[in-house]
Motif scaffolding. Structure first.
Motif, mmCIF file in Angstrom:
data_model
loop_
_atom_site.group_PDB
_atom_site.id
_atom_site.type_symbol
_atom_site.label_atom_id
_atom_site.label_comp_id
_atom_site.label_asym_id
_atom_site.label_seq_id
_atom_site.Cartn_x
_atom_site.Cartn_y
_atom_site.Cartn_z
ATOM 1 N N LYS B 11 -7.373 11.835 1.567
ATOM 2 C CA LYS B 11 -7.547 10.386 1.614
ATOM 3 C C LYS B 11 -6.935 9.741 0.359
ATOM 4 N N GLN B 12 -7.215 10.358 -0.787
ATOM 5 C CA GLN B 12 -6.697 9.806 -2.042
ATOM 6 C C GLN B 12 -5.167 9.921 -2.093
ATOM 7 N N ALA B 15 -3.681 7.247 0.100
ATOM 8 C CA ALA B 15 -3.821 5.928 -0.532
ATOM 9 C C ALA B 15 -2.739 5.740 -1.593
ATOM 10 N N ALA B 16 -2.532 6.761 -2.412
ATOM 11 C CA ALA B 16 -1.513 6.666 -3.461
ATOM 12 C C ALA B 16 -0.126 6.540 -2.838
ATOM 13 N N SER B 18 0.574 5.297 0.081
ATOM 14 C CA SER B 18 0.662 3.975 0.689
ATOM 15 C C SER B 18 1.070 2.926 -0.350
ATOM 16 N N ASP B 19 0.428 2.957 -1.495
ATOM 17 C CA ASP B 19 0.751 1.971 -2.530
ATOM 18 C C ASP B 19 2.173 2.171 -3.059
ATOM 19 N N GLN B 22 4.815 0.900 -0.174
ATOM 20 C CA GLN B 22 4.782 -0.496 0.307
ATOM 21 C C GLN B 22 6.119 -1.180 0.021
ATOM 22 N N ALA B 26 8.789 -2.965 2.576
ATOM 23 C CA ALA B 26 9.175 -4.369 2.351
ATOM 24 C C ALA B 26 10.699 -4.488 2.294
ATOM 25 N N TYR B 46 3.668 -6.817 16.636
ATOM 26 C CA TYR B 46 2.254 -6.500 16.923
ATOM 27 C C TYR B 46 2.154 -5.343 17.925
ATOM 28 N N VAL B 127 0.795 3.777 8.181
ATOM 29 C CA VAL B 127 0.721 3.039 6.912
ATOM 30 C C VAL B 127 2.014 2.246 6.684
ATOM 31 N N GLN B 130 2.210 -0.716 8.941
ATOM 32 C CA GLN B 130 1.292 -1.777 8.469
ATOM 33 C C GLN B 130 1.988 -2.627 7.395
ATOM 34 N N HIS B 131 2.629 -1.952 6.433
ATOM 35 C CA HIS B 131 3.349 -2.679 5.372
ATOM 36 C C HIS B 131 4.510 -3.479 5.960
ATOM 37 N N ILE B 133 4.947 -4.700 9.014
ATOM 38 C CA ILE B 133 4.527 -5.875 9.784
ATOM 39 C C ILE B 133 4.062 -6.982 8.840
ATOM 40 N N ALA B 134 3.248 -6.610 7.862
ATOM 41 C CA ALA B 134 2.729 -7.623 6.923
ATOM 42 C C ALA B 134 3.886 -8.317 6.216
ATOM 43 N N HIS B 135 4.851 -7.550 5.740
ATOM 44 C CA HIS B 135 5.948 -8.155 4.979
ATOM 45 C C HIS B 135 6.871 -8.964 5.897
#
Lengths: 141, 140
Positions: B11-12, B15-16, B18-19, B22, B26, B46, B127, B130-131, B133-135
């Motif tokens: 999980k960690q 997460a790392a 993913s960050d 990103q 983008a 979507y 992941v 997700q980045h 779509i958001a960007h």
């Protein structure tokens, strides 16, 4: 307690202090964001939603993705996209990485993920101030 | 490593990752900005997000993207076809990322390596999307 455990505790205390110091420094800036956000159509549920997300996720990118999506969806520019508030906030939160870097370097630990974790903690602190000010201002309205 | 330790470390690590990634997602969105939101619509993005979240295997994601590219080709929309092909390549490359992550995350005993790699690849793709779509929405 072993020497290593004592060192671990000392580092943890130093980290918490550094984050607390930075957090106090964010209060004024967070207040300015809250002032601006009160002038939008956002209500406290949405600000709380952001604060809750920050408090529960383990990724900084989840917070900025959340904001980016809401800026993108606000075609009426009455909420997160109003006067660039959402974009400024994304930049503000991403900019906290510099503070995180300084804190992590100051502690001189070998954990490669420390800077990222501190960054996440600083985002949480910033948004906590912002949400508190926002609710305070809303209650005053 | 116990299964719980493995899951926490996994999980960690994600997460790392993913960050870190990103910015790459983008850049992909910025590189295809001219297609947003008219040629590649928000509804399509979507739809991609829904497929990626519900996929059980990475192959399901790849099949969807290939289908989108083929549809665009049949309609003569070569720029849109290019977008989907670029995305297929970008997500396909994440298999290497999944393999690299697995080197630092040895499976607990009894876990199927191939299935584990595919599950991690699918998760990294989720992941990344997700980045993306958001960007993409952010820029339009």
């Amino acid at each position: 307690m072993s020497e290593q455990a004592v060192q671990e505790v000392a580092l943890r205390v130093a980290l918490e202090r550094a984050i607390a110091r930075k957090s106090d420094g964010y209060d004024q800036r967070a207040r300015q964001y809250a002032d601006q956000l009160v002038g939008t159509k956002l209500d406290k549920t949405q600000i709380r939603g952001l604060e809750t997300l920050a408090g529960t996720t383990d990724k900084v990118s989840d917070i900025t993705d959340w904001l980016k999506l809401r800026v993108g969806r606000d075609s009426g520019r009455e909420r997160w996209a109003k006067e660039g508030i959402g974009r400024d906030l994304v930049n503000q939160l991403e900019g906290l990485r510099n503070d995180a870097k300084k804190i992590a370097q100051g502690l001189g630990r070998g954990d490669p993920d420390l800077e990222r974790q501190v960054h996440l903690r600083l985002c949480r602190e910033f948004l906590k101030h912002l949400a508190a000010h926002f609710e305070y201002l809303k209650a005053e309205e | 490593m116990s299964e719980l330790e493995y899951l926490l470390k996994r999980k960690q690590s994600i997460a790392a990752w993913s960050d870190r990634w990103q910015a790459d997602a983008a850049r992909f969105a910025d590189g295809h900005r001219d297609l947003l939101p008219k040629r590649i619509t928000n509804a399509q993005l979507y739809g991609l997000g829904n497929v990626v979240r519900s996929a059980r295997r990475y192959a399901d994601i790849e099949r969807f993207i290939r289908h989108q590219a083929e549809k665009a080709e049949r309609a003569g929309r070569l720029d849109v076809q290019g977008y989907w092909n670029d995305l297929k390549d970008a997500l396909g490359k994440l298999r290497g990322e999944a393999q690299a992550l697995l080197k630092t995350l040895p499976f607990p005993a009894g876990m199927d390596n191939r299935e584990g790699l595919d599950a991690l690849h699918r998760e990294l793709a989720e992941v990344y999307v997700q980045h993306l779509i958001a960007h993409s929405l952010y820029q339009t």
